[in-house]
Design an enzyme around this catalytic site. Sequence first.
Site, PDB file in Angstrom:
ATOM      1  N   ASP A  54     100.290  36.871 -10.427  1.00 41.11           N
ATOM      2  CA  ASP A  54     101.825  36.528 -10.343  1.00 41.11           C
ATOM      3  C   ASP A  54     101.733  35.027 -10.811  1.00 41.11           C
ATOM      4  O   ASP A  54     100.791  34.259 -11.134  1.00 41.11           O
ATOM      5  CB  ASP A  54     102.296  36.232  -8.554  1.00 41.11           C
ATOM      6  CG  ASP A  54     101.164  35.137  -8.032  1.00 41.11           C
ATOM      7  OD1 ASP A  54     100.914  34.271  -8.477  1.00 41.11           O
ATOM      8  OD2 ASP A  54     100.932  35.567  -6.616  1.00 41.11           O
ATOM      9  N   LYS A  55     103.028  34.355 -10.830  1.00 44.85           N
ATOM     10  CA  LYS A  55     103.235  33.301 -12.002  1.00 44.85           C
ATOM     11  C   LYS A  55     102.302  32.046 -11.359  1.00 44.85           C
ATOM     12  O   LYS A  55     101.984  31.396 -12.171  1.00 44.85           O
ATOM     13  CB  LYS A  55     104.685  32.904 -11.774  1.00 44.85           C
ATOM     14  CG  LYS A  55     105.139  31.647 -12.546  1.00 44.85           C
ATOM     15  CD  LYS A  55     106.519  31.330 -12.454  1.00 44.85           C
ATOM     16  CE  LYS A  55     106.963  30.227 -13.258  1.00 44.85           C
ATOM     17  NZ  LYS A  55     108.308  29.676 -12.905  1.00 44.85           N
TER      18      LYS A  55
END
Length: 248
Positions: free
Chosen positions: A112-113
């Site tokens: 994820d980011k």
Amino acid sequence: MSPPSAAGPRHGLARVLSKLGVCSRSQAERAVRAGRVWVDGRPVHDPERPTDARRSRICLDGVPVAAAAPVYLALNKPRGLVTSAADERGRATVYDLLPDDLPWLGPVGRLDKASEGLLLFSNDTAWAAALTDPDRHLEKTYHVQVDAIPDAALLARLREGAVEGGERLAACSVRLLRQGSRHAWLEIVLDEGRNRHIRRLLAAHGLGVLRLVRVAIGPLALGALGKGQWRPLQAEEVTALARAAGLR
């Protein structure tokens, strides 16, 4: 007429293009619907049209399609980048770190980011599918900085897992790496990858994540690869990952 044994498997056209390593399946679907793909001299607009890659002449934008040479890369993903080829919100993506002259490559799994560390890319869709198949239980190792100092009892509860949002979240192992005055680093090994798995598991036990770094996938360690840097995998690394995922 060729004997039946000469025929290859028939898949939908978009899937065939993806399996050949030409582009992602979603990109292939868009190209087919736009009339950019011809099969045996005729345009095809149905991405699900059954196609035998061994016996059909497939062209994309007028260029004959052939199986791309397999490419395997490792990237040390920095936090703040999206694991996507393009982002509808215009955010920076991991592809911004890769050179433009590479063939199409898909991410093998995701981070994820806010997460960092080892991320793989390949156009070998069978290899990638094996590494990401949850039934193969390929272990992934993470180093996680948390916002508290977990004691032995809390570590034991983390090893027991948690139920959150109707899902059972478990880890293969959890151990304390080091601690400071307010924060600690844990090593967590998973053999499955549910959405935000580690963050949800830790939150269920009252721990917040300050940093989350994937340091290994199966036998492949991140090692000394610099943040934001990438490198091709060695042949023996590709083979070792395939074996760890149960491919022969």
